[in-house]
Enzyme design. Structure first.
Site, PDB file in Angstrom:
ATOM      1  N   ALA A  93      -9.292   5.700   3.892  1.00  0.00           N
ATOM      2  CA  ALA A  93      -9.102   6.878   4.748  1.00  0.00           C
ATOM      3  C   ALA A  93     -10.359   7.734   4.865  1.00  0.00           C
ATOM      4  O   ALA A  93     -11.052   7.989   3.888  1.00  0.00           O
ATOM      5  CB  ALA A  93      -7.965   7.769   4.252  1.00  0.00           C
ATOM      6  N   GLY A  94     -10.603   8.133   6.108  1.00  0.00           N
ATOM      7  CA  GLY A  94     -11.649   9.110   6.385  1.00  0.00           C
ATOM      8  C   GLY A  94     -13.003   8.530   6.736  1.00  0.00           C
ATOM      9  O   GLY A  94     -13.905   9.266   7.140  1.00  0.00           O
ATOM     10  N   LYS A 101       0.883  -1.175   0.000  1.00  0.00           N
ATOM     11  CA  LYS A 101       0.000   0.000   0.000  1.00  0.00           C
ATOM     12  C   LYS A 101       0.915   1.218   0.000  1.00  0.00           C
ATOM     13  O   LYS A 101       1.565   1.531   1.005  1.00  0.00           O
ATOM     14  CB  LYS A 101      -0.908  -0.013   1.227  1.00  0.00           C
ATOM     15  CG  LYS A 101      -1.875   1.155   1.252  1.00  0.00           C
ATOM     16  CD  LYS A 101      -2.633   1.216   2.559  1.00  0.00           C
ATOM     17  CE  LYS A 101      -3.189   2.607   2.739  1.00  0.00           C
ATOM     18  NZ  LYS A 101      -3.490   2.904   4.140  1.00  0.00           N
TER      19      LYS A 101
END
Lengths: 260, 65
Positions: free
Chosen positions: A187-188, A99
């Protein structure tokens, strides 16, 4: 769903950081149904065993649940740093998956997309299978695919922010432009409904970490995310209705009694 | 000789990376190494020589998102 030829049943990927304890991490992974967990590399002094202890827990999960690990290059701020870290991760974790994170801005942890593309080209030439942490930018996405990436991981919002999908229009455009590329919202994501929304938009999977690890009850939250991802995926496949501005009665008007 | 290990100056007597790592307490552990920014795979550590002032990074598995 498959990443680089690896078939996966679960569309939920789980990070391993910030859990209250190793036992809760292990239980959360099991409860989520995730088949991919993300890991990282950090400095360790001689005689220190923290990293080895963590790795023995993950190794046990890998063995018992058939998980795959996805090492990251978190914290890297240049292509060179990310490339070196990726090579070290390949040796430690024994996987070609990486990643790829190249951070360009510290307040938002926004990817440095220029360094990202540069690092992706080098790593793919070195035999890596790259999962780039990117933005929803269409041009960047195209260049990452040209470089040889077969998966893209656009952010929903800044890492650890829990703000959900900040730019739904941009994410929809990304999905529409690359209909056959596996796209993972990374993410988020803050709550299960964010994950369901991502899946309803047609994304292939979501990667979450902080929203589970910092929940009051991480194991229960991991279960909730597993259900939300499945619900969103099914909702997408079922073909949502078109929204409209005016009300439309769901109960038929025909046959309604008249009292005046 | 003095080498910089994960940002700290350390004294090692061996000029071979593998034995220097043993001196520093890295035994039977899962870790990766780099010297002066270049990755040194575990298979090459027994032949990798060190010089005064070399920068060694030793990285181990850690939680990640």
């Amino acid at each position: 769903m498959s990443f680089y030829g690896v078939e996966l049943r679960s569309r939920l990927m789980l990070g391993t950081a910030r859990y209250p304890s190793p036992a809760i991490l292990a239980e959360s992974v099991k409860a989520s149904g995730a088949q991919v967990v993300t890991v990282s590399l950090r400095r360790e002094s001689g005689g220190e065993r923290a990293g080895q202890g963590f790795w023995s827990i993950v190794s046990e999960l890998v063995r018992d649940l058939g998980l795959r690990v996805l090492p990251n290059t978190a914290g890297c701020h240049s292509a060179k740093e990310a490339i070196t870290t990726a090579h070290m991760a390949r040796e430690v974790f024994g996987t070609r998956w990486i990643k790829l994170e190249v951070i360009g801005e510290d307040d938002t942890l926004q990817p440095d997309v220029f360094g990202l593309i540069e690092a992706a080209r080098v790593l793919i030439a070195d035999g890596f299978e790259v999962f780039p942490y990117t933005t929803e930018d269409l041009v960047v996405a195209g260049k990452l695919l040209d470089a040889g990436c077969q998966v893209l991981m656009p952010w929903g919002s800044p890492i650890g922010s829990g703000r959900g999908l900040n730019n739904v229009f941009g994410l929809k455009a990304l999905r529409a432009h690359f209909p056959h590329v596996p796209l993972v919202i990374d993410a988020g994501i803050g709550v299960p409904s964010h994950a369901a929304q991502a899946m309803e938009l047609g994304f292939d999977a979501v990667l979450i970490n902080t929203s589970v690890a910092l929940a009051r009850d991480p194991v229960r939250m991991a279960t909730a995310f597993g259900k939300a991802v499945q619900a969103g995926y099914d909702g997408c496949l079922a073909g949502p209705m078109e929204p409209r501005d005016m009300a439309a009665p769901s109960t038929p008007i025909f046959g309604k009694a008249v009292f005046e | 000789m003095k080498v910089l290990v994960n940002g700290d100056w350390r004294d090692v007597s061996s000029d071979l990376l593998a034995t220097a790592l043993q001196e520093l307490g890295y035994r039977e552990s899962v870790f990766a190494t780099a010297v002066n920014g270049t990755v040194v795979p575990s298979s090459a550590r027994t032949e990798a020589t060190l010089r005064e002032g070399d920068r060694i990074e030793v990285l181990a598995p850690m939680q990640g998102g």
